[in-house]
Design a protein around this motif. Structure first.
Motif, PDB file in Angstrom:
ATOM      1  N   THR A  35     -11.717   9.990  -5.098  1.00 53.65           N
ATOM      2  CA  THR A  35     -11.101  11.226  -4.815  1.00 53.65           C
ATOM      3  C   THR A  35     -11.323  11.598  -3.246  1.00 53.65           C
ATOM      4  O   THR A  35     -10.874  12.591  -2.607  1.00 53.65           O
ATOM      5  N   GLN A  36     -12.363  11.086  -2.672  1.00 53.49           N
ATOM      6  CA  GLN A  36     -12.523  11.597  -1.404  1.00 53.49           C
ATOM      7  C   GLN A  36     -13.350  10.461  -0.449  1.00 53.49           C
ATOM      8  O   GLN A  36     -13.814   9.377  -1.191  1.00 53.49           O
ATOM      9  N   GLU A  37     -13.134  10.350   1.019  1.00 58.58           N
ATOM     10  CA  GLU A  37     -13.564   9.523   1.898  1.00 58.58           C
ATOM     11  C   GLU A  37     -15.168   9.359   1.580  1.00 58.58           C
ATOM     12  O   GLU A  37     -16.005  10.584   1.368  1.00 58.58           O
ATOM     13  N   GLY A  38     -15.697   8.030   1.400  1.00 58.13           N
ATOM     14  CA  GLY A  38     -17.122   7.975   1.291  1.00 58.13           C
ATOM     15  C   GLY A  38     -17.737   8.033  -0.267  1.00 58.13           C
ATOM     16  O   GLY A  38     -19.084   7.978  -0.314  1.00 58.13           O
ATOM     17  N   ASP A  39     -16.857   8.124  -1.025  1.00 65.53           N
ATOM     18  CA  ASP A  39     -17.301   8.284  -2.440  1.00 65.53           C
ATOM     19  C   ASP A  39     -17.795   7.095  -3.072  1.00 65.53           C
ATOM     20  O   ASP A  39     -18.425   7.013  -4.392  1.00 65.53           O
ATOM     21  N   GLY A  40     -17.216   5.813  -2.516  1.00 65.67           N
ATOM     22  CA  GLY A  40     -17.996   4.689  -3.100  1.00 65.67           C
ATOM     23  C   GLY A  40     -17.141   4.235  -4.297  1.00 65.67           C
ATOM     24  O   GLY A  40     -17.398   3.260  -5.116  1.00 65.67           O
ATOM     25  N   ARG A  41     -15.991   4.919  -4.501  1.00 65.04           N
ATOM     26  CA  ARG A  41     -15.090   4.571  -5.771  1.00 65.04           C
ATOM     27  C   ARG A  41     -13.644   3.881  -5.418  1.00 65.04           C
ATOM     28  O   ARG A  41     -13.449   4.002  -4.319  1.00 65.04           O
ATOM     29  N   THR A  42     -13.425   3.106  -6.227  1.00 63.53           N
ATOM     30  CA  THR A  42     -12.152   2.296  -6.163  1.00 63.53           C
ATOM     31  C   THR A  42     -10.935   3.145  -6.696  1.00 63.53           C
ATOM     32  O   THR A  42     -11.051   3.652  -7.835  1.00 63.53           O
ATOM     33  N   PRO A  43      -9.836   3.463  -6.043  1.00 63.65           N
ATOM     34  CA  PRO A  43      -8.932   4.343  -6.679  1.00 63.65           C
ATOM     35  C   PRO A  43      -8.310   3.659  -7.842  1.00 63.65           C
ATOM     36  O   PRO A  43      -8.404   2.534  -8.211  1.00 63.65           O
ATOM     37  N   GLU A  44      -7.633   4.651  -8.945  1.00 67.75           N
ATOM     38  CA  GLU A  44      -7.092   4.004 -10.141  1.00 67.75           C
ATOM     39  C   GLU A  44      -5.641   4.494 -10.054  1.00 67.75           C
ATOM     40  O   GLU A  44      -5.415   5.636  -9.826  1.00 67.75           O
ATOM     41  N   GLY A  45      -4.658   3.707 -10.512  1.00 65.74           N
ATOM     42  CA  GLY A  45      -3.504   4.173 -10.539  1.00 65.74           C
ATOM     43  C   GLY A  45      -2.351   2.973  -9.914  1.00 65.74           C
ATOM     44  O   GLY A  45      -2.955   1.986  -9.971  1.00 65.74           O
ATOM     45  N   ALA A  46      -1.346   3.352  -9.660  1.00 60.05           N
ATOM     46  CA  ALA A  46      -0.238   2.552  -9.237  1.00 60.05           C
ATOM     47  C   ALA A  46      -0.073   2.381  -7.731  1.00 60.05           C
ATOM     48  O   ALA A  46       0.070   3.446  -7.108  1.00 60.05           O
ATOM     49  N   TYR A  47      -0.301   1.328  -7.033  1.00 52.89           N
ATOM     50  CA  TYR A  47      -0.288   1.247  -5.534  1.00 52.89           C
ATOM     51  C   TYR A  47       0.487  -0.267  -5.199  1.00 52.89           C
ATOM     52  O   TYR A  47       1.092  -0.673  -6.188  1.00 52.89           O
ATOM     53  N   ARG A  48       0.596  -0.464  -4.250  1.00 54.26           N
ATOM     54  CA  ARG A  48       1.149  -1.960  -3.654  1.00 54.26           C
ATOM     55  C   ARG A  48       0.352  -2.400  -2.637  1.00 54.26           C
ATOM     56  O   ARG A  48      -0.325  -1.810  -1.850  1.00 54.26           O
ATOM     57  N   ILE A  49       0.500  -3.749  -2.715  1.00 50.63           N
ATOM     58  CA  ILE A  49       0.055  -4.340  -1.483  1.00 50.63           C
ATOM     59  C   ILE A  49       0.618  -4.040  -0.200  1.00 50.63           C
ATOM     60  O   ILE A  49       1.874  -4.366  -0.114  1.00 50.63           O
ATOM     61  N   ASP A  50       0.175  -3.379   0.857  1.00 56.72           N
ATOM     62  CA  ASP A  50       0.873  -2.907   2.097  1.00 56.72           C
ATOM     63  C   ASP A  50       0.601  -3.720   3.322  1.00 56.72           C
ATOM     64  O   ASP A  50       1.157  -3.213   4.333  1.00 56.72           O
ATOM     65  N   ARG A  51      -0.325  -4.427   3.297  1.00 52.95           N
ATOM     66  CA  ARG A  51      -0.713  -4.979   4.624  1.00 52.95           C
ATOM     67  C   ARG A  51      -1.651  -6.401   4.378  1.00 52.95           C
ATOM     68  O   ARG A  51      -2.207  -6.450   3.409  1.00 52.95           O
ATOM     69  N   ARG A  52      -1.646  -7.256   5.296  1.00 56.15           N
ATOM     70  CA  ARG A  52      -2.682  -8.503   5.431  1.00 56.15           C
ATOM     71  C   ARG A  52      -3.472  -8.490   6.513  1.00 56.15           C
ATOM     72  O   ARG A  52      -2.855  -8.146   7.628  1.00 56.15           O
ATOM     73  N   GLN A  69       2.050 -11.485  -2.284  1.00 57.95           N
ATOM     74  CA  GLN A  69       2.935 -11.123  -0.791  1.00 57.95           C
ATOM     75  C   GLN A  69       2.916  -9.697  -0.806  1.00 57.95           C
ATOM     76  O   GLN A  69       2.624  -8.834  -1.764  1.00 57.95           O
ATOM     77  N   ASN A  70       3.124  -9.103   0.367  1.00 57.07           N
ATOM     78  CA  ASN A  70       3.328  -7.671   0.773  1.00 57.07           C
ATOM     79  C   ASN A  70       4.381  -7.166  -0.339  1.00 57.07           C
ATOM     80  O   ASN A  70       5.255  -7.822  -0.674  1.00 57.07           O
ATOM     81  N   GLU A  71       4.233  -6.031  -0.722  1.00 53.64           N
ATOM     82  CA  GLU A  71       5.020  -5.031  -1.605  1.00 53.64           C
ATOM     83  C   GLU A  71       4.707  -5.446  -3.009  1.00 53.64           C
ATOM     84  O   GLU A  71       5.245  -4.842  -3.894  1.00 53.64           O
ATOM     85  N   THR A  72       3.831  -6.424  -3.395  1.00 52.66           N
ATOM     86  CA  THR A  72       3.420  -6.673  -4.840  1.00 52.66           C
ATOM     87  C   THR A  72       2.675  -5.266  -5.433  1.00 52.66           C
ATOM     88  O   THR A  72       2.048  -4.819  -4.637  1.00 52.66           O
ATOM     89  N   LYS A  73       3.247  -5.238  -6.553  1.00 50.55           N
ATOM     90  CA  LYS A  73       2.572  -3.847  -7.265  1.00 50.55           C
ATOM     91  C   LYS A  73       1.214  -4.147  -7.770  1.00 50.55           C
ATOM     92  O   LYS A  73       0.828  -5.144  -8.068  1.00 50.55           O
ATOM     93  N   ILE A  74       0.288  -3.085  -7.529  1.00 55.84           N
ATOM     94  CA  ILE A  74      -0.979  -3.619  -8.020  1.00 55.84           C
ATOM     95  C   ILE A  74      -1.302  -2.322  -8.839  1.00 55.84           C
ATOM     96  O   ILE A  74      -1.262  -0.918  -8.410  1.00 55.84           O
ATOM     97  N   PHE A  75      -1.750  -2.511 -10.163  1.00 53.11           N
ATOM     98  CA  PHE A  75      -2.186  -1.506 -11.087  1.00 53.11           C
ATOM     99  C   PHE A  75      -3.714  -1.506 -11.363  1.00 53.11           C
ATOM    100  O   PHE A  75      -4.131  -2.530 -11.949  1.00 53.11           O
ATOM    101  N   ILE A  76      -4.574  -0.386 -11.141  1.00 54.07           N
ATOM    102  CA  ILE A  76      -5.844  -0.239 -11.103  1.00 54.07           C
ATOM    103  C   ILE A  76      -6.158   0.648 -12.271  1.00 54.07           C
ATOM    104  O   ILE A  76      -5.790   1.710 -12.191  1.00 54.07           O
ATOM    105  N   TYR A  77      -6.841  -0.054 -13.285  1.00 55.67           N
ATOM    106  CA  TYR A  77      -7.374   0.707 -14.537  1.00 55.67           C
ATOM    107  C   TYR A  77      -8.890   0.927 -14.509  1.00 55.67           C
ATOM    108  O   TYR A  77      -9.626   0.173 -13.989  1.00 55.67           O
ATOM    109  N   ALA A  78      -9.234   2.056 -15.335  1.00 52.23           N
ATOM    110  CA  ALA A  78     -10.735   2.146 -15.281  1.00 52.23           C
ATOM    111  C   ALA A  78     -11.344   1.353 -16.086  1.00 52.23           C
ATOM    112  O   ALA A  78     -11.164   0.390 -16.643  1.00 52.23           O
TER     113      ALA A  78
END
Length: 163
Positions: free
Chosen positions: A68-85, A154-163
């Motif tokens: 939820t904020q910078e420095g909280d030590g958590r990994t986001p949850e939800g739908a994202y994508r690989i955007d860089r290498r 590859q870039n643009e691959t969808k990534i789904f992060i669950y609890a």
């Protein structure tokens, strides 16, 4: 025409380097999505509905809940994508995750905090190898696993992060 011994050695070394790079290329089915199960510490690479590979990992130092904020030590949850290498990561190799998205930024601003960023799947330096949940919110796999993931995803691959 005479070829020097040094020229032959350099040519052989370059040829072997080329073979090594070619051997590390992935030729299997396309990775169409990544699924991360934080509670189970399992990262899975999928082609459609088929699991191609599965890996264990470590998370941030405060792993429960959505980032939820910078420095909280958590990994986001939800739908994202690989955007860089990043082949020159200080954590071996790394694949960037598109956090924060528009919703993450809006939620953080509403609370008057920065959402943070620079969330990656990356390797693990030797000094952290046996330390559980040591990152600032990234997903850390072994360097050997990162070699494989880096070539498969590859870039643009969808990534789904669950609890």
């Amino acid at each position: 025409m005479m070829i020097s011994r040094r020229s032959m050695m350099v040519g052989t070394a370059l040829g072997l380097a080329g073979c090594s790079a070619a051997a590390s290329q992935y030729t299997g089915p396309e990775v169409t999505r990544i699924q991360v199960l934080k509670g189970q510490r399992t990262l899975q690479l999928f082609h459609d509905r088929t699991v191609l590979k599965s890996y264990r990992f470590n998370l941030g130092f405060n792993p429960i809940g959505h980032k939820t904020q910078e420095g909280d030590g958590r990994t986001p949850e939800g739908a994202y994508r690989i955007d860089r290498r990043n082949p020159n990561s200080r954590y071996y190799l790394s694949l960037g995750i598109s956090y924060p998205d528009r919703n993450d930024v809006a939620a953080a601003r509403a609370r008057g905090v920065e959402p943070g960023g620079d969330i990656f799947i990356h390797g693990t330096p030797a000094r952290w190898m046996n330390t559980p949940d040591w990152t600032w919110g990234c997903i850390a796999v072994t360097n050997e696993d990162m070699d494989e993931i880096y070539t498969m995803v590859q870039n643009e691959t969808k990534i789904f992060i669950y609890a």
